[in-house]
Structure formats: structure tokens, C-alpha cells
Motif scaffolding. Structure first.
Motif, PDB file in Angstrom:
ATOM      1  N   HIS A  83       0.982  -1.369   0.230  1.00 46.75           N
ATOM      2  CA  HIS A  83      -0.098   0.168  -0.170  1.00 46.75           C
ATOM      3  C   HIS A  83       0.882   1.185  -0.099  1.00 46.75           C
ATOM      4  CE1 HIS A  83      -3.530  -2.553   0.518  1.00 46.75           C
ATOM      5  NE2 HIS A  83      -2.882  -3.072   1.675  1.00 46.75           N
ATOM      6  N   TYR A  84       0.238   2.175  -0.702  1.00 46.25           N
ATOM      7  CA  TYR A  84       0.960   3.673  -0.649  1.00 46.25           C
ATOM      8  C   TYR A  84       0.940   4.132   0.607  1.00 46.25           C
ATOM      9  CZ  TYR A  84       1.827   8.548  -1.539  1.00 46.25           C
ATOM     10  OH  TYR A  84       2.042   9.924  -1.388  1.00 46.25           O
ATOM     11  N   ASP A  85       2.292   4.689   1.026  1.00 47.68           N
ATOM     12  CA  ASP A  85       2.503   5.353   2.216  1.00 47.68           C
ATOM     13  C   ASP A  85       2.710   6.746   2.392  1.00 47.68           C
ATOM     14  OD1 ASP A  85       3.234   6.147   5.101  1.00 47.68           O
ATOM     15  OD2 ASP A  85       5.167   5.016   4.953  1.00 47.68           O
ATOM     16  N   PRO A  86       1.892   7.502   2.552  1.00 48.64           N
ATOM     17  CA  PRO A  86       1.821   9.093   2.404  1.00 48.64           C
ATOM     18  C   PRO A  86       2.974   9.638   3.055  1.00 48.64           C
ATOM     19  CG  PRO A  86      -0.490   8.559   2.737  1.00 48.64           C
ATOM     20  CD  PRO A  86       0.319   7.361   2.928  1.00 48.64           C
ATOM     21  N   ALA A  87       3.404   9.122   4.203  1.00 48.81           N
ATOM     22  CA  ALA A  87       4.579   9.502   5.055  1.00 48.81           C
ATOM     23  C   ALA A  87       6.004   9.601   4.329  1.00 48.81           C
ATOM     24  CB  ALA A  87       4.584   8.775   6.351  1.00 48.81           C
ATOM     25  N   SER A  88       5.962   8.733   3.026  1.00 50.15           N
ATOM     26  CA  SER A  88       7.324   8.410   2.315  1.00 50.15           C
ATOM     27  C   SER A  88       7.479   9.713   1.471  1.00 50.15           C
ATOM     28  CB  SER A  88       6.862   7.197   1.519  1.00 50.15           C
ATOM     29  OG  SER A  88       5.948   8.078   0.163  1.00 50.15           O
ATOM     30  N   GLY A  89       6.586  10.693   1.439  1.00 49.02           N
ATOM     31  CA  GLY A  89       6.913  11.840   0.675  1.00 49.02           C
ATOM     32  C   GLY A  89       7.016  11.615  -0.968  1.00 49.02           C
ATOM     33  N   LEU A  90       6.716  10.594  -1.416  1.00 51.90           N
ATOM     34  CA  LEU A  90       6.689  10.244  -2.823  1.00 51.90           C
ATOM     35  C   LEU A  90       5.329  10.518  -3.284  1.00 51.90           C
ATOM     36  CD1 LEU A  90       8.496   6.842  -2.820  1.00 51.90           C
ATOM     37  CD2 LEU A  90       9.537   9.022  -3.512  1.00 51.90           C
ATOM     38  N   PRO A  91       5.246  10.940  -4.592  1.00 51.32           N
ATOM     39  CA  PRO A  91       3.918  11.012  -5.291  1.00 51.32           C
ATOM     40  C   PRO A  91       3.175   9.682  -5.240  1.00 51.32           C
ATOM     41  CG  PRO A  91       5.536  12.204  -6.408  1.00 51.32           C
ATOM     42  CD  PRO A  91       6.379  11.561  -5.303  1.00 51.32           C
ATOM     43  N   PRO A  92       2.014   9.391  -5.411  1.00 52.47           N
ATOM     44  CA  PRO A  92       1.468   8.183  -5.299  1.00 52.47           C
ATOM     45  C   PRO A  92       1.833   7.230  -6.546  1.00 52.47           C
ATOM     46  CG  PRO A  92      -0.061  10.025  -4.759  1.00 52.47           C
ATOM     47  CD  PRO A  92       0.909  10.519  -5.171  1.00 52.47           C
ATOM     48  N   THR A  93       2.320   7.816  -7.670  1.00 55.28           N
ATOM     49  CA  THR A  93       2.645   7.089  -8.715  1.00 55.28           C
ATOM     50  C   THR A  93       3.871   7.102  -8.979  1.00 55.28           C
ATOM     51  OG1 THR A  93       2.315   9.016  -9.939  1.00 55.28           O
ATOM     52  CG2 THR A  93       0.313   7.790 -10.321  1.00 55.28           C
ATOM     53  N   ALA A  94       4.633   7.598  -7.975  1.00 52.41           N
ATOM     54  CA  ALA A  94       6.457   7.418  -8.009  1.00 52.41           C
ATOM     55  C   ALA A  94       6.865   6.028  -7.951  1.00 52.41           C
ATOM     56  CB  ALA A  94       7.039   8.351  -7.442  1.00 52.41           C
ATOM     57  N   ALA A  95       7.832   5.691  -8.594  1.00 52.08           N
ATOM     58  CA  ALA A  95       8.536   4.082  -8.222  1.00 52.08           C
ATOM     59  C   ALA A  95       8.889   4.096  -6.734  1.00 52.08           C
ATOM     60  CB  ALA A  95       9.629   3.768  -8.992  1.00 52.08           C
ATOM     61  N   ARG A  96       9.026   3.126  -6.072  1.00 51.22           N
ATOM     62  CA  ARG A  96       9.250   3.217  -4.627  1.00 51.22           C
ATOM     63  C   ARG A  96      10.316   1.930  -4.289  1.00 51.22           C
ATOM     64  NH1 ARG A  96       3.023   2.604  -3.353  1.00 51.22           N
ATOM     65  NH2 ARG A  96       2.952   4.152  -4.712  1.00 51.22           N
ATOM     66  N   ALA A  97      10.745   2.120  -3.281  1.00 50.33           N
ATOM     67  CA  ALA A  97      11.918   1.015  -2.694  1.00 50.33           C
ATOM     68  C   ALA A  97      11.033  -0.306  -2.574  1.00 50.33           C
ATOM     69  CB  ALA A  97      12.502   1.440  -1.604  1.00 50.33           C
ATOM     70  N   ILE A  98      11.757  -1.345  -2.908  1.00 48.73           N
ATOM     71  CA  ILE A  98      11.021  -2.687  -2.715  1.00 48.73           C
ATOM     72  C   ILE A  98      11.013  -3.035  -1.299  1.00 48.73           C
ATOM     73  CG2 ILE A  98      11.205  -5.288  -3.487  1.00 48.73           C
ATOM     74  CD1 ILE A  98      13.037  -4.132  -5.755  1.00 48.73           C
ATOM     75  N   PRO A  99      10.099  -3.338  -0.540  1.00 46.47           N
ATOM     76  CA  PRO A  99      10.029  -3.950   0.751  1.00 46.47           C
ATOM     77  C   PRO A  99      10.782  -5.317   0.764  1.00 46.47           C
ATOM     78  CG  PRO A  99       7.929  -3.229   0.108  1.00 46.47           C
ATOM     79  CD  PRO A  99       8.705  -3.382  -1.214  1.00 46.47           C
ATOM     80  N   ALA A 100      11.437  -5.683   1.962  1.00 46.80           N
ATOM     81  CA  ALA A 100      12.261  -6.977   1.866  1.00 46.80           C
ATOM     82  C   ALA A 100      11.418  -8.015   1.742  1.00 46.80           C
ATOM     83  CB  ALA A 100      13.073  -6.955   3.222  1.00 46.80           C
ATOM     84  N   ASP A 101      10.014  -7.807   2.288  1.00 49.32           N
ATOM     85  CA  ASP A 101       9.075  -9.102   2.199  1.00 49.32           C
ATOM     86  C   ASP A 101       7.969  -9.150   1.071  1.00 49.32           C
ATOM     87  OD1 ASP A 101       7.540  -6.985   2.957  1.00 49.32           O
ATOM     88  OD2 ASP A 101       6.540  -7.968   4.707  1.00 49.32           O
TER      89      ASP A 101
END
Length: 202
Positions: free
Chosen positions: A43-61
Motif C-alpha cells: 500500500h501507498y504510504d503518504p509519509a514516504s513523501g513520494l507522489p502516489p505514482t512514483a516508483a518506490r523502494a522494494i520492501p524486503a518481504d
């Protein structure tokens, strides 16, 4: 006494002996069922500071919904899609991404390709940087088919490049043919998926 021990030995070796009957009647363990790996979206985390459609880091799990692998273990091959609600789905390779896009509802029940608003692959020509975060637009990327590079499934998993020139330079060194996103058709995907054992049955 000798006759009794001989009889006991004969009984123990016979197919109808007590030990044989016990073994035959003992409860047998049921064969392990084929387990379907369900890979829930991140799920998108608004606290990340990234726009909702931006690529994000891969969670380890995070699990690849196509093959069940952990994309974070092969960041240099990873891909991801972002849905219109901000959820992300991660893949172990561009090949898994292409397989997913052919039948989104199969791998993510209740979702469709029409709800995907962004597609990303990892640029194979970029330096590793911080944890392999080298995301480029998958739709505008160039892929090399038939090179000597082997991805997470030990098959040619279509390494991706931001420019045609970078892809051509890679192909000149490692072999293969440069293809744009739209040139990768169902027949090629099926061939590569079969070659790498890249199959996840649902």
C-alpha cells in the motif's frame, strides 16, 4: 524351541506378517498440496513523501505475484507497477512484469490492467547506487532478448535499458536483439517463461 524361532522368523518375513500388516494399515501422510503464493500489493504510504505514482523502494518481504520470489533479493532485475489507488506490485524481473500484464486478474484477483497507472523496470546500465533504485519507465524502455545475461530464474529475463543506445551497447557485448516494449509479444513471453521454468500456477 528351534522350530518356534524358525517359525517366528518366517512369519516376520512373510508379506502377511504382523509388522507388514501394521505398516500397511498405518495412516499415511497426505501429499503436500500445491501451495499458491499470494503476493499482496504494497500500500501507498503518504509519509514516504513520494507522489502516489512514483516508483518506490522494494520492501524486503514483497513477493512477486508471478513466481513467488522476493524481488528485493535481485534488485538489479526488479520491476513494479503502481495502481490508481497507490498500491504497488513488485516483480523479480521484466519477464515477470510482462507475464503479469498479460493476465493481471489471474495474478491479482479483482484488479485489471486498466487500473495500472505506472510501470517501472530497473535500468541494467545504471550503477547500482543506493540499493539498486534505478527505476525507469517500462513503457519507454528497451529490452535485450537472447543475451548471455541470466536473471533470477536463470533464464534470459529481458534486461532493460533507458535508451536504445545503451541496449545496443549491451547487446554488442553480451549478444541478443534490442526490442522496444511494444515488440515483446505473447509468443516471446511464453517462450522465455517456459525456458526459465517461470510458471506460477493458480
Amino acid at each position: 524351541m528351534l522350530a518356534m524361532s524358525a517359525l517366528a522368523a518366517l512369519a516376520a518375513s512373510a508379506p502377511w506378517s504382523v509388522p507388514a500388516m501394521r505398516k500397511a494399515l498405518a495412516p499415511q501422510a497426505a501429499p503436500a498440496p500445491d501451495v499458491c503464493i499470494v503476493a499482496p500489493p504494497t500500500h501507498y504510504d503518504p509519509a514516504s513523501g513520494l507522489p502516489p505514482t512514483a516508483a518506490r523502494a522494494i520492501p524486503a518481504d514483497a513477493r512477486c505475484p508471478v513466481c513467488g520470489m522476493f524481488p528485493a533479493r535481485s534488485r538489479e532485475w526488479a520491476a513494479q507497477v503502481i495502481f490508481d489507488n497507490g498500491d504497488a506490485q513488485f516483480f523479480d524481473s521484466p519477464l515477470s512484469l510482462f507475464m503479469y500484464l498479460q493476465d493481471v486478474a489471474r495474478y491479482s484477483p479483482g484488479r485489471s490492467a486498466g487500473s495500472i497507472v505506472a510501470h517501472y523496470v530497473t535500468d541494467a546500465s545504471a550503477p547500482a547506487g543506493d540499493g539498486g533504485a534505478r527505476w525507469i519507465d517500462a513503457l519507454g524502455a528497451y529490452y535485450v532478448h537472447g543475451s548471455s545475461a541470466r536473471g533470477p530464474m536463470r533464464a534470459g529475463n529481458l534486461p532493460a535499458f533507458a535508451t536504445r543506445e545503451a541496449a545496443q551497447a549491451f547487446a554488442a557485448q553480451r549478444g541478443g536483439t534490442v526490442l522496444a516494449f511494444g515488440a515483446i509479444d505473447a509468443a516471446l513471453i511464453a517462450e522465455l517463461a517456459g525456458r526459465g521454468g517461470h510458471v506460477h500456477q493458480h
